[in-house]
Write an enzyme that holds these catalytic residues in place. Sequence first.
Site, PDB file in Angstrom:
ATOM      1  CE  LYS A 201      83.754  83.500  67.802  1.00 15.66           C
ATOM      2  NZ  LYS A 201      84.912  83.103  68.113  1.00 15.66           N
ATOM      3  NE  ARG A 211      83.980  76.122  65.552  1.00 17.06           N
ATOM      4  CZ  ARG A 211      82.577  76.329  65.712  1.00 17.06           C
ATOM      5  NH1 ARG A 211      82.074  75.299  65.440  1.00 17.06           N
ATOM      6  NH2 ARG A 211      82.029  77.192  66.239  1.00 17.06           N
ATOM      7  CE  LYS A 224      83.573  76.854  69.536  1.00 15.81           C
ATOM      8  NZ  LYS A 224      84.875  77.242  69.371  1.00 15.81           N
ATOM      9  CD  GLU A 240      77.542  90.230  74.132  1.00 14.89           C
ATOM     10  OE1 GLU A 240      78.677  90.801  74.537  1.00 14.89           O
ATOM     11  OE2 GLU A 240      76.880  89.156  74.468  1.00 14.89           O
ATOM     12  CE  LYS A 255      85.171  84.551  64.216  1.00 12.41           C
ATOM     13  NZ  LYS A 255      86.011  83.973  65.217  1.00 12.41           N
ATOM     14  CB  SER A 281      87.669  79.765  58.173  1.00  7.73           C
ATOM     15  OG  SER A 281      86.814  79.425  58.868  1.00  7.73           O
ATOM     16  CE1 TYR A 320      92.316  82.630  58.586  1.00  3.92           C
ATOM     17  CE2 TYR A 320      90.097  83.185  58.045  1.00  3.92           C
ATOM     18  CZ  TYR A 320      91.200  82.777  58.805  1.00  3.92           C
ATOM     19  OH  TYR A 320      90.453  82.322  60.102  1.00  3.92           O
TER      20      TYR A 320
HETATM   21  C1  PBG Z   1      87.857  80.736  68.520  1.00  2.00           C
HETATM   22  C2  PBG Z   1      87.593  81.361  67.433  1.00  2.00           C
HETATM   23  C3  PBG Z   1      87.014  81.078  66.226  1.00  2.00           C
HETATM   24  C4  PBG Z   1      87.331  81.845  65.150  1.00  2.00           C
HETATM   25  C5  PBG Z   1      88.144  82.846  65.682  1.00  2.00           C
HETATM   26  N1  PBG Z   1      88.475  82.507  66.946  1.00  2.00           N
HETATM   27  C6  PBG Z   1      86.224  79.839  65.980  1.00  2.00           C
HETATM   28  C7  PBG Z   1      85.038  79.575  66.929  1.00  2.00           C
HETATM   29  O1  PBG Z   1      84.524  80.519  67.548  1.00  2.00           O
HETATM   30  O2  PBG Z   1      84.509  78.378  66.917  1.00  2.00           O
HETATM   31  C8  PBG Z   1      86.691  81.699  63.727  1.00  2.00           C
HETATM   32  C9  PBG Z   1      87.626  82.110  62.656  1.00  2.00           C
HETATM   33  C10 PBG Z   1      87.097  81.609  61.340  1.00  2.00           C
HETATM   34  O3  PBG Z   1      86.416  81.003  61.119  1.00  2.00           O
HETATM   35  O4  PBG Z   1      88.119  82.146  60.523  1.00  2.00           O
HETATM   36  N2  PBG Z   1      87.833  81.168  69.720  1.00  2.00           N
END
Ligand code: PBG
Length: 331
Positions: A201, A211, A224, A240, A255, A281, A320
């Site tokens: 990720k 968010r 992050k 990982e 991701k 998203s 989505y």
């Molecule tokens: C949080 C999480 C995130 C997403 C899924 N789980 C956001 C982040 O890491 O800040 C993102 C999913 C998306 O953008 O559709 N742990």
Amino acid sequence: MTGSYPNTRLRRTRASGWSRSLHRETLITPADLIWPLFVTEGSGVEDPIGSLPGVSRWSVDGIVARAKEAVELGIPVVALFPNTQPDRRTDDGAEAHNPDNLMCRAIRAIKDACGDDIGVLTDVALDPYTSHGQDGLLDDKGYVTNDDTVAVLVDQAINQAEAGADIIAPSDMMDGRIRAIRMALEMGSHHNVQIMSYAAKYASAFYGPFREAVGSGGLLKGDKKSYQMDPANSDEALREVEFDLAEGADSVMVKPGLAYLDIARRVKDAFGVPVFAYQVSGEYAMIEAAAAAGAGDRDALVLETLLAFKRAGCSGVLTYHAPVAARLMLG
Ligand code: PBG
């Protein structure tokens, strides 16, 4: 070389629809889709998300209706994300292991209504529950601690499993959390609860609308990058994945999706395990914005991008667009 022009003309097999069908190498069906859903408090609530046109937060009754819709469409799994009430967000994210939190109520309601007709995947990370919007606990310098966070994530995962979750999906990127969660699931007799690890990720700019949807965006200070991966790295993704598989992950996720298809393919080739991608998203928003601007046909963009994940070696995709795509696939 297996041939040469003009004995071989590669356009020959493309000349008609029946022939293109016959030679198609990759297939995507509704069974390849995982539908992420946002849960909110109340009843009878549908709360549209501004930056995700066509996507809403639903109260638990609406979530159950979406799960039934998924079953009808042949979508095998829904993924749940809560928009926790502001007054329940704390520094330590304790709401994450409250057995009556929004997430657990949604899991139980879906399982009561649909049973094993659908799988419920739940996100493990503290960001929907913390007052600071980070996925873990902060030390006094604002650094996200690892081992203390893992202890809370274990409680969160067990809480979800007890409520009936079928797939635990840790998205927090702490080191060692898969082993800790797997051990706790085994000790709690949750032998058949799967772990789909968000293994690779990335610290991505594509998460903005998510968010907003879970209400952590306005709270988050900084970024992050001390736990999510550097988008420049690819070898590190394999490390990982290797760690998470050794620790007990049943499947792994890459991701975001489209910008990381090379990672999905490398992971598939290196390990031969089930790989999933999350079309996040910001990717959804880009497709919708492109279509709204007249830059492309929405349905075609949706199907083409989803097919690309299968071609890259993925077993399935979190998107989505899942219900839209499933309807298109079903014709
Ligand atoms: C949080 C999480 C995130 C997403 C899924 N789980 C956001 C982040 O890491 O800040 C993102 C999913 C998306 O953008 O559709 N742990």
